[in-house]
Scaffold this motif. Sequence first.
Motif, short mmCIF file in Angstrom:
data_model
loop_
_atom_site.label_atom_id
_atom_site.label_comp_id
_atom_site.label_asym_id
_atom_site.label_seq_id
_atom_site.Cartn_x
_atom_site.Cartn_y
_atom_site.Cartn_z
N ALA A 255 -17.51 -18.86 35.79
CA ALA A 255 -18.31 -17.69 36.06
C ALA A 255 -18.38 -16.59 34.79
N VAL B 130 -22.26 -21.15 39.02
CA VAL B 130 -21.30 -20.87 40.26
C VAL B 130 -20.58 -22.06 40.68
N PHE C 114 -22.87 -12.31 38.16
CA PHE C 114 -22.58 -13.11 39.60
C PHE C 114 -23.22 -12.24 40.83
#
Length: 316
Positions: A55, A61, A94
Amino acid sequence: MARESFAIGNVRVRAGSAKSVELPITRLVTGGDASLPVHVVHGKEPGPVIWVNAAIHGDEVLGVEIIRRVMTDLDPKALRGTVVFVPVVNVLGFMNGDRYLPDRRDLNRMFPGSARGSLASRIARLFMDEVVAKCELGIDLHTAADKRDNYPQIRADLDDPVTRRLAMAFGAPVMLHAKLRDGSLRQAGLDVGARVLLFEAGMAMRFDEPPIRIGVEGVRRVLVHLDMIDLRPELIEPPYVEECRSSGWVRARGTGILHLEVDLGAEVREGQRLGGLSDTLGRRVRLVHADRTGVVIGLTRAPIVNAGDAIVHIAN
């Protein structure tokens, strides 16, 4: 004589133990702190020191799951050496499901970074100082960009004999000789004496079991190759690895709705029909043909394409 502890951030990890550490990045507008999560498995016996990260792009992911499976199955009392896991490098991206940082910078073009630079540059510098500088090898886990899909592959400097053996040990279906890019983690790692294997597989924002399994087994094979862990029964049979020296994208020569006739991993010949473009009434607008002979290592999953869009990635 007992092995020395491993220092990271403001903590030390004793030999034969594992510890999670939060490395401060910045203060959020809410008043809370953003930090880089790191998990160190410091083996009881001496051996190589490596890192595994995922990431760098916040929407990738799949590598986070690969790290979870490898990390939870690693016994520090049986490990020879040290593994530093960084499951999420681009923490802010993220959290938002975004490839980039809030300032739209690509973190993988900001290495080695600067402690006084932009947010992306500061994260890169922190990662270099606390992780890369302490390791001799890194495994950098990636997926394809938005609306694209990648065949599991290792990208690395295959002209370096040691790196090539590590790429072979990983055992992805394809290993591709890839040039270094300025600002990338691979380039910055090499500059400080650390080799880097870049694993590409799957799609952004999606867990796909086959590439996850290949990634997990690949990391474990590298650990076996470095004599950090013992060989497991499921890793005894080495996979066939296709070595490729270059690659390129076939691009759309018109605009339309795409119908592909090949999938990831397919072997194609120069001039072979890969699919076609049609308009909304179903009329064929263009055909798509391979511009080289090789294996399909990436393709778009977008049904609508414009002239010039990348459609199929072929490595030869």
